[in-house]
Design a protein around this motif. Structure first.
Motif, PDB file in Angstrom:
ATOM      1  N   ASN A  21       0.828  -1.203   0.000  1.00 46.02           N
ATOM      2  CA  ASN A  21       0.000   0.000   0.000  1.00 46.02           C
ATOM      3  C   ASN A  21       0.860   1.250   0.000  1.00 46.02           C
ATOM      4  N   ALA A  22       1.849   1.274  -0.869  1.00 50.02           N
ATOM      5  CA  ALA A  22       2.751   2.417  -0.968  1.00 50.02           C
ATOM      6  C   ALA A  22       1.985   3.637  -1.462  1.00 50.02           C
ATOM      7  N   PRO A  23       2.328   4.821  -0.946  1.00 50.53           N
ATOM      8  CA  PRO A  23       1.611   6.023  -1.359  1.00 50.53           C
ATOM      9  C   PRO A  23       1.932   6.427  -2.800  1.00 50.53           C
ATOM     10  N   ILE A  24       3.059   5.974  -3.327  1.00 56.24           N
ATOM     11  CA  ILE A  24       3.455   6.357  -4.672  1.00 56.24           C
ATOM     12  C   ILE A  24       3.802   5.093  -5.458  1.00 56.24           C
ATOM     13  N   SER A  25       3.284   4.991  -6.658  1.00 57.32           N
ATOM     14  CA  SER A  25       3.616   3.870  -7.534  1.00 57.32           C
ATOM     15  C   SER A  25       4.097   4.439  -8.872  1.00 57.32           C
ATOM     16  N   TYR A  26       4.709   3.594  -9.661  1.00 57.58           N
ATOM     17  CA  TYR A  26       5.233   4.066 -10.928  1.00 57.58           C
ATOM     18  C   TYR A  26       5.181   2.975 -11.974  1.00 57.58           C
ATOM     19  N   GLN A  27       5.334   3.424 -13.218  1.00 60.32           N
ATOM     20  CA  GLN A  27       5.366   2.520 -14.357  1.00 60.32           C
ATOM     21  C   GLN A  27       6.439   3.032 -15.304  1.00 60.32           C
ATOM     22  N   VAL A  28       7.326   2.150 -15.727  1.00 63.67           N
ATOM     23  CA  VAL A  28       8.397   2.499 -16.649  1.00 63.67           C
ATOM     24  C   VAL A  28       8.240   1.623 -17.884  1.00 63.67           C
ATOM     25  N   SER A  29       8.171   2.254 -19.051  1.00 62.59           N
ATOM     26  CA  SER A  29       8.026   1.526 -20.308  1.00 62.59           C
ATOM     27  C   SER A  29       9.216   1.834 -21.211  1.00 62.59           C
ATOM     28  N   PHE A  30       9.643   0.829 -21.956  1.00 62.12           N
ATOM     29  CA  PHE A  30      10.748   0.980 -22.884  1.00 62.12           C
ATOM     30  C   PHE A  30      10.354   0.363 -24.217  1.00 62.12           C
ATOM     31  N   ARG A  31      10.764   1.012 -25.297  1.00 60.92           N
ATOM     32  CA  ARG A  31      10.554   0.426 -26.617  1.00 60.92           C
ATOM     33  C   ARG A  31      11.483  -0.761 -26.802  1.00 60.92           C
ATOM     34  N   ARG A  32      12.721  -0.614 -26.295  1.00 59.91           N
ATOM     35  CA  ARG A  32      13.705  -1.679 -26.428  1.00 59.91           C
ATOM     36  C   ARG A  32      14.734  -1.560 -25.314  1.00 59.91           C
ATOM     37  N   ILE A  33      15.194  -2.702 -24.803  1.00 55.51           N
ATOM     38  CA  ILE A  33      16.265  -2.749 -23.804  1.00 55.51           C
ATOM     39  C   ILE A  33      17.308  -3.749 -24.304  1.00 55.51           C
ATOM     40  N   LYS A  34      18.565  -3.346 -24.219  1.00 56.70           N
ATOM     41  CA  LYS A  34      19.664  -4.241 -24.577  1.00 56.70           C
ATOM     42  C   LYS A  34      20.518  -4.431 -23.335  1.00 56.70           C
ATOM     43  N   LEU A  35      20.665  -5.675 -22.891  1.00 57.05           N
ATOM     44  CA  LEU A  35      21.459  -6.008 -21.711  1.00 57.05           C
ATOM     45  C   LEU A  35      22.715  -6.749 -22.143  1.00 57.05           C
ATOM     46  N   HIS A  36      23.867  -6.244 -21.717  1.00 59.25           N
ATOM     47  CA  HIS A  36      25.120  -6.971 -21.919  1.00 59.25           C
ATOM     48  C   HIS A  36      25.414  -7.683 -20.606  1.00 59.25           C
ATOM     49  N   THR A  37      25.559  -8.992 -20.670  1.00 51.84           N
ATOM     50  CA  THR A  37      25.717  -9.797 -19.462  1.00 51.84           C
ATOM     51  C   THR A  37      27.085 -10.466 -19.427  1.00 51.84           C
ATOM     52  N   ASN A  38      27.441 -10.953 -18.245  1.00 49.44           N
ATOM     53  CA  ASN A  38      28.669 -11.743 -18.137  1.00 49.44           C
ATOM     54  C   ASN A  38      28.480 -13.102 -18.795  1.00 49.44           C
ATOM     55  N   SER A  39      27.328 -13.723 -18.543  1.00 46.82           N
ATOM     56  CA  SER A  39      27.055 -15.032 -19.129  1.00 46.82           C
ATOM     57  C   SER A  39      25.558 -15.298 -19.098  1.00 46.82           C
ATOM     58  N   ILE A  40      25.021 -15.664 -20.229  1.00 44.02           N
ATOM     59  CA  ILE A  40      23.606 -16.032 -20.290  1.00 44.02           C
ATOM     60  C   ILE A  40      23.397 -17.407 -19.666  1.00 44.02           C
ATOM     61  N   TRP A  41      24.439 -18.224 -19.654  1.00 40.44           N
ATOM     62  CA  TRP A  41      24.336 -19.566 -19.088  1.00 40.44           C
ATOM     63  C   TRP A  41      24.013 -19.524 -17.603  1.00 40.44           C
ATOM     64  N   SER A  42      24.401 -18.441 -16.910  1.00 39.23           N
ATOM     65  CA  SER A  42      24.081 -18.342 -15.486  1.00 39.23           C
ATOM     66  C   SER A  42      22.573 -18.228 -15.267  1.00 39.23           C
ATOM     67  N   LEU A  43      21.856 -17.707 -16.262  1.00 36.62           N
ATOM     68  CA  LEU A  43      20.393 -17.650 -16.160  1.00 36.62           C
ATOM     69  C   LEU A  43      19.822 -19.062 -16.141  1.00 36.62           C
ATOM     70  N   LEU A  44      20.370 -19.934 -16.941  1.00 35.29           N
ATOM     71  CA  LEU A  44      19.894 -21.324 -16.971  1.00 35.29           C
ATOM     72  C   LEU A  44      20.292 -22.090 -15.728  1.00 35.29           C
ATOM     73  N   VAL A  45      21.544 -21.945 -15.321  1.00 34.90           N
ATOM     74  CA  VAL A  45      22.087 -22.774 -14.253  1.00 34.90           C
ATOM     75  C   VAL A  45      21.730 -22.241 -12.873  1.00 34.90           C
ATOM     76  N   HIS A  46      21.959 -20.927 -12.653  1.00 36.51           N
ATOM     77  CA  HIS A  46      21.822 -20.351 -11.310  1.00 36.51           C
ATOM     78  C   HIS A  46      20.597 -19.463 -11.131  1.00 36.51           C
ATOM     79  N   GLN A  47      19.775 -19.321 -12.152  1.00 30.94           N
ATOM     80  CA  GLN A  47      18.605 -18.442 -12.101  1.00 30.94           C
ATOM     81  C   GLN A  47      19.009 -17.016 -11.708  1.00 30.94           C
ATOM     82  N   SER A  48      20.129 -16.538 -12.238  1.00 34.90           N
ATOM     83  CA  SER A  48      20.566 -15.164 -12.004  1.00 34.90           C
ATOM     84  C   SER A  48      21.151 -14.626 -13.298  1.00 34.90           C
TER      85      SER A  48
END
Length: 160
Positions: A85-112
């Motif tokens: 029940n926060a007094p202030i809420s927000y919404q952020v929209s993007f047309r496109r986001i590009k993320l450069h990561t250390n490893s995409i495999w960590s998403l599969l293995v470690h869920q991070s």
């Protein structure tokens, strides 16, 4: 006789190698297809889990480049939930986001997902004051700088 058995052994060995290679390629292809089809849900669940339910994410499409360790997201929408029940809420929209990561495999293995760089294209930030206007005007005023800081901190918490 020995030449014939040697050819027979070589033929069996080549067939076995071919079968093993075929099974490996089919398994790799099936894993890739599963990952591509479930990548959107993986990212949404990751943001929800890391933000403890404070952020809700919607995506139109998410693609992965395994060679460059990039995640490309099309039409992302991140909304703060009114969980506490926060007094202030927000919404952020993007047309496109590009993320450069250390490893995409960590998403599969470690869920991070360890993010090195974020590029956000055409952001639209909307801040909502959910308080009832019974208090004096000075309390109901929104500080854009303070709200942007809160948005930044929430997004950072959601992706770390």
């Amino acid at each position: 006789m020995t030449a014939k058995s040697h050819r027979s052994f070589r033929k069996r060995f080549i067939k076995l190698c071919f079968v093993i290679l075929t099974v490996f390629i089919v398994a790799l292809s099936a894993g890739y297809i599963w990952f591509v089809r479930n990548s959107k849900k993986l990212l949404i669940d990751l943001v929800d889990e890391k933000s403890d339910g404070r952020l809700k994410m919607k995506l139109a499409e998410a693609t992965f480049n395994f060679i460059n360790s990039e995640v490309n997201i099309r039409e992302a929408n991140i909304t703060s939930t009114n969980k506490n029940n926060a007094p202030i809420s927000y919404q952020v929209s993007f047309r496109r986001i590009k993320l450069h990561t250390n490893s995409i495999w960590s998403l599969l293995v470690h869920q991070s997902l360890e993010i090195k760089e974020i590029k956000a294209y055409d952001p639209i930030i909307e801040v909502y004051n959910n308080q009832i206007n019974n208090a004096p005007d000075s309390i109901n005023q929104l500080s854009i700088g303070a709200e942007l800081c809160k948005i930044y901190n929430s997004i950072e918490e959601g992706i770390v």
